[in-house]
Design a protein around this motif. Structure first.
Motif, PDB file in Angstrom:
ATOM      1  N   SER A 131      16.548 -32.228  19.126  1.00  0.00           N
ATOM      2  CA  SER A 131      17.240 -33.395  18.589  1.00  0.00           C
ATOM      3  C   SER A 131      17.717 -34.276  19.740  1.00  0.00           C
ATOM      4  CB  SER A 131      18.454 -32.976  17.753  1.00  0.00           C
ATOM      5  OG  SER A 131      18.051 -32.252  16.608  1.00  0.00           O
ATOM      6  N   ILE A 132      17.701 -35.591  19.510  1.00  0.00           N
ATOM      7  CA  ILE A 132      18.241 -36.513  20.493  1.00  0.00           C
ATOM      8  C   ILE A 132      19.224 -37.450  19.791  1.00  0.00           C
ATOM      9  CG2 ILE A 132      16.180 -36.394  21.933  1.00  0.00           C
ATOM     10  CD1 ILE A 132      15.494 -39.218  20.984  1.00  0.00           C
ATOM     11  N   GLY A 133      20.180 -37.944  20.534  1.00  0.00           N
ATOM     12  CA  GLY A 133      21.208 -38.805  19.971  1.00  0.00           C
ATOM     13  C   GLY A 133      20.692 -40.204  19.688  1.00  0.00           C
ATOM     14  N   THR A 134      20.939 -40.680  18.490  1.00  0.00           N
ATOM     15  CA  THR A 134      20.521 -42.012  18.065  1.00  0.00           C
ATOM     16  C   THR A 134      21.631 -42.651  17.236  1.00  0.00           C
ATOM     17  OG1 THR A 134      19.422 -40.969  16.168  1.00  0.00           O
ATOM     18  CG2 THR A 134      18.029 -41.531  18.058  1.00  0.00           C
ATOM     19  N   VAL A 135      21.512 -43.949  16.995  1.00  0.00           N
ATOM     20  CA  VAL A 135      22.469 -44.669  16.169  1.00  0.00           C
ATOM     21  C   VAL A 135      21.892 -44.847  14.770  1.00  0.00           C
ATOM     22  CG1 VAL A 135      23.781 -46.812  15.859  1.00  0.00           C
ATOM     23  CG2 VAL A 135      23.401 -45.896  18.165  1.00  0.00           C
ATOM     24  N   ARG A 136      22.689 -44.549  13.771  1.00  0.00           N
ATOM     25  CA  ARG A 136      22.253 -44.664  12.383  1.00  0.00           C
ATOM     26  C   ARG A 136      21.773 -46.080  12.074  1.00  0.00           C
ATOM     27  NH1 ARG A 136      26.751 -43.438  10.184  1.00  0.00           N
ATOM     28  NH2 ARG A 136      26.371 -41.191  10.338  1.00  0.00           N
ATOM     29  N   ARG A 154      16.062 -37.095  15.072  1.00  0.00           N
ATOM     30  CA  ARG A 154      17.218 -37.971  15.236  1.00  0.00           C
ATOM     31  C   ARG A 154      18.501 -37.224  14.900  1.00  0.00           C
ATOM     32  NH1 ARG A 154      15.884 -44.048  13.977  1.00  0.00           N
ATOM     33  NH2 ARG A 154      18.163 -44.090  13.996  1.00  0.00           N
ATOM     34  N   ASP A 155      19.502 -37.416  15.737  1.00  0.00           N
ATOM     35  CA  ASP A 155      20.862 -36.950  15.444  1.00  0.00           C
ATOM     36  C   ASP A 155      21.718 -38.211  15.444  1.00  0.00           C
ATOM     37  OD1 ASP A 155      23.540 -36.007  15.619  1.00  0.00           O
ATOM     38  OD2 ASP A 155      22.820 -34.095  16.391  1.00  0.00           O
ATOM     39  N   ASP A 156      21.906 -38.795  14.270  1.00  0.00           N
ATOM     40  CA  ASP A 156      22.522 -40.114  14.160  1.00  0.00           C
ATOM     41  C   ASP A 156      24.044 -40.068  14.262  1.00  0.00           C
ATOM     42  OD1 ASP A 156      20.128 -41.438  13.898  1.00  0.00           O
ATOM     43  OD2 ASP A 156      20.217 -41.594  11.709  1.00  0.00           O
ATOM     44  N   ALA A 157      24.595 -41.049  14.948  1.00  0.00           N
ATOM     45  CA  ALA A 157      26.041 -41.298  14.971  1.00  0.00           C
ATOM     46  C   ALA A 157      26.267 -42.727  14.489  1.00  0.00           C
ATOM     47  CB  ALA A 157      26.595 -41.095  16.373  1.00  0.00           C
ATOM     48  N   GLY A 170      27.787 -32.185  25.033  1.00  0.00           N
ATOM     49  CA  GLY A 170      26.738 -31.182  25.003  1.00  0.00           C
ATOM     50  C   GLY A 170      26.127 -30.929  23.633  1.00  0.00           C
ATOM     51  N   ARG A 171      26.288 -31.864  22.712  1.00  0.00           N
ATOM     52  CA  ARG A 171      25.725 -31.684  21.371  1.00  0.00           C
ATOM     53  C   ARG A 171      24.201 -31.732  21.390  1.00  0.00           C
ATOM     54  NH1 ARG A 171      29.121 -33.193  17.116  1.00  0.00           N
ATOM     55  NH2 ARG A 171      27.307 -32.897  15.778  1.00  0.00           N
ATOM     56  N   TYR A 172      23.651 -32.420  22.366  1.00  0.00           N
ATOM     57  CA  TYR A 172      22.203 -32.465  22.572  1.00  0.00           C
ATOM     58  C   TYR A 172      21.958 -32.755  24.046  1.00  0.00           C
ATOM     59  CZ  TYR A 172      23.914 -36.932  20.654  1.00  0.00           C
ATOM     60  OH  TYR A 172      24.683 -38.021  20.321  1.00  0.00           O
ATOM     61  N   ARG A 173      20.709 -32.615  24.478  1.00  0.00           N
ATOM     62  CA  ARG A 173      20.391 -32.795  25.899  1.00  0.00           C
ATOM     63  C   ARG A 173      20.135 -34.252  26.261  1.00  0.00           C
ATOM     64  NH1 ARG A 173      15.565 -29.226  27.738  1.00  0.00           N
ATOM     65  NH2 ARG A 173      16.207 -30.140  29.740  1.00  0.00           N
ATOM     66  N   TYR A 174      19.634 -35.025  25.291  1.00  0.00           N
ATOM     67  CA  TYR A 174      19.278 -36.416  25.576  1.00  0.00           C
ATOM     68  C   TYR A 174      19.722 -37.318  24.422  1.00  0.00           C
ATOM     69  CZ  TYR A 174      16.225 -34.281  29.075  1.00  0.00           C
ATOM     70  OH  TYR A 174      15.741 -33.543  30.131  1.00  0.00           O
ATOM     71  N   ALA A 175      19.924 -38.579  24.761  1.00  0.00           N
ATOM     72  CA  ALA A 175      20.288 -39.579  23.764  1.00  0.00           C
ATOM     73  C   ALA A 175      19.681 -40.914  24.188  1.00  0.00           C
ATOM     74  CB  ALA A 175      21.804 -39.705  23.649  1.00  0.00           C
ATOM     75  N   VAL A 176      19.668 -41.863  23.252  1.00  0.00           N
ATOM     76  CA  VAL A 176      19.180 -43.203  23.552  1.00  0.00           C
ATOM     77  C   VAL A 176      20.371 -44.155  23.588  1.00  0.00           C
ATOM     78  CG1 VAL A 176      17.594 -45.049  22.900  1.00  0.00           C
ATOM     79  CG2 VAL A 176      17.025 -42.677  22.341  1.00  0.00           C
ATOM     80  N   SER A 177      20.425 -44.985  24.618  1.00  0.00           N
ATOM     81  CA  SER A 177      21.516 -45.954  24.760  1.00  0.00           C
ATOM     82  C   SER A 177      20.969 -47.217  25.408  1.00  0.00           C
ATOM     83  CB  SER A 177      22.634 -45.382  25.637  1.00  0.00           C
ATOM     84  OG  SER A 177      23.565 -46.389  26.005  1.00  0.00           O
ATOM     85  N   ASN A 178      21.591 -48.351  25.111  1.00  0.00           N
ATOM     86  CA  ASN A 178      21.241 -49.543  25.879  1.00  0.00           C
ATOM     87  C   ASN A 178      21.966 -49.499  27.228  1.00  0.00           C
ATOM     88  OD1 ASN A 178      23.749 -51.350  25.864  1.00  0.00           O
ATOM     89  ND2 ASN A 178      23.496 -50.973  23.676  1.00  0.00           N
TER      90      ASN A 178
END
Length: 249
Positions: A131-136, A154-157, A170-178
């Motif tokens: 899972s990777i961090g994403t925006v809903r 997707r792990d949406d916030a 540490g909820r996931y190893r990677y996320a997407v951010s601008n």
């Protein structure tokens, strides 16, 4: 007497027209340095300052409508708001002719982010299933094939800042951010805690579009946005919050 009443009515209508607000839609998924929300309203940030300056130069008071991202286009379609900013035409390929686009104003750079100590460079396609961090509600075109193949999940916030907070925890190893949100988020962390970019995911131009309605001064709005871009005002606003005008087109 009839003339006096007519004159009074004309003055009243003129005052009402002058006080009509320019209504902007604000997505509740935005975070600093794009927008700071306080008590349910935007108070500062790159987009806040751009929209406020636009309304001032057009000669209308700014009115901000904060909505969940999923409700934004519906509000535009129903005439509840007039202007939507920080959006790409590629996100809305089937948008009707009831709207007119501005010139490109900013560049959004989406990055794959890891915690300190992550690999310096990562190819998302080579990542094992995780899972990777994403925006809903956000679209990630270059990652969508990996989501479709169930290689990445997707792990949406709710907003970009929450995504980075979950990554830091540490909820996931990677996320997407601008890029801007990452830089802003890192300012409050010690160097050894700061998150780092490991890949460029996507880069695209974004601007505003305006509801094409006789009650909205569409051409004046578009000309003002063009002037703000060409004069360097928008880059100055970006520099105020980020230290550099990293949105040159």
């Amino acid at each position: 007497m009839r003339f006096a009443l007519g004159a009074l009515l004309w003055v009243s209508l003129s005052v009402a027209a002058a006080e009509a607000p320019l209504r902007f839609v604000v997505s509740d998924s935005w975070a600093m340095p794009m927008v700071q929300m306080e008590r349910g309203r935007p108070t500062q940030g790159i987009l806040h300052d751009i929209m406020l300056s636009l309304a001032t130069q057009v000669g209308m008071p700014a009115q901000f409508h904060i909505l969940p991202r999923a409700r934004v286009q519906n509000a535009m379609d129903h005439g509840e708001v007039d202007v939507r900013c920080y959006v790409s035409q590629s996100w809305l390929p089937n948008l009707s002719g009831d709207y007119i686009w501005s010139v490109p104003l900013l560049v959004q750079r989406d990055l794959l982010i890891g915690r300190r100590g992550s690999s310096v460079s990562v190819n998302p396609a080579d990542l094992p299933q995780q899972s990777i961090g994403t925006v809903r509600g956000y679209s990630y075109p270059t990652l969508q094939p990996l989501f479709d193949a169930n290689q990445l999940h997707r792990d949406d916030a709710r907003n970009q800042e929450q995504v980075l907070e979950k990554l830091l925890a540490g909820r996931y190893r990677y996320a997407v951010s601008n890029q801007w949100t990452l830089d802003w988020f890192n300012q409050r962390l010690l160097p050894e805690q700061q998150l780092q970019s490991v890949a460029l995911v996507h880069e695209q131009s974004v601007g505003c579009y305006v509801r094409d309605d006789p009650k909205v001064p569409v051409q004046r709005i578009l000309r003002t946005l063009l002037k703000m871009k060409m004069s360097g005002e928008i880059d100055d606003i970006i520099r105020l919050y980020t230290g550099n005008p990293a949105a040159n087109l």
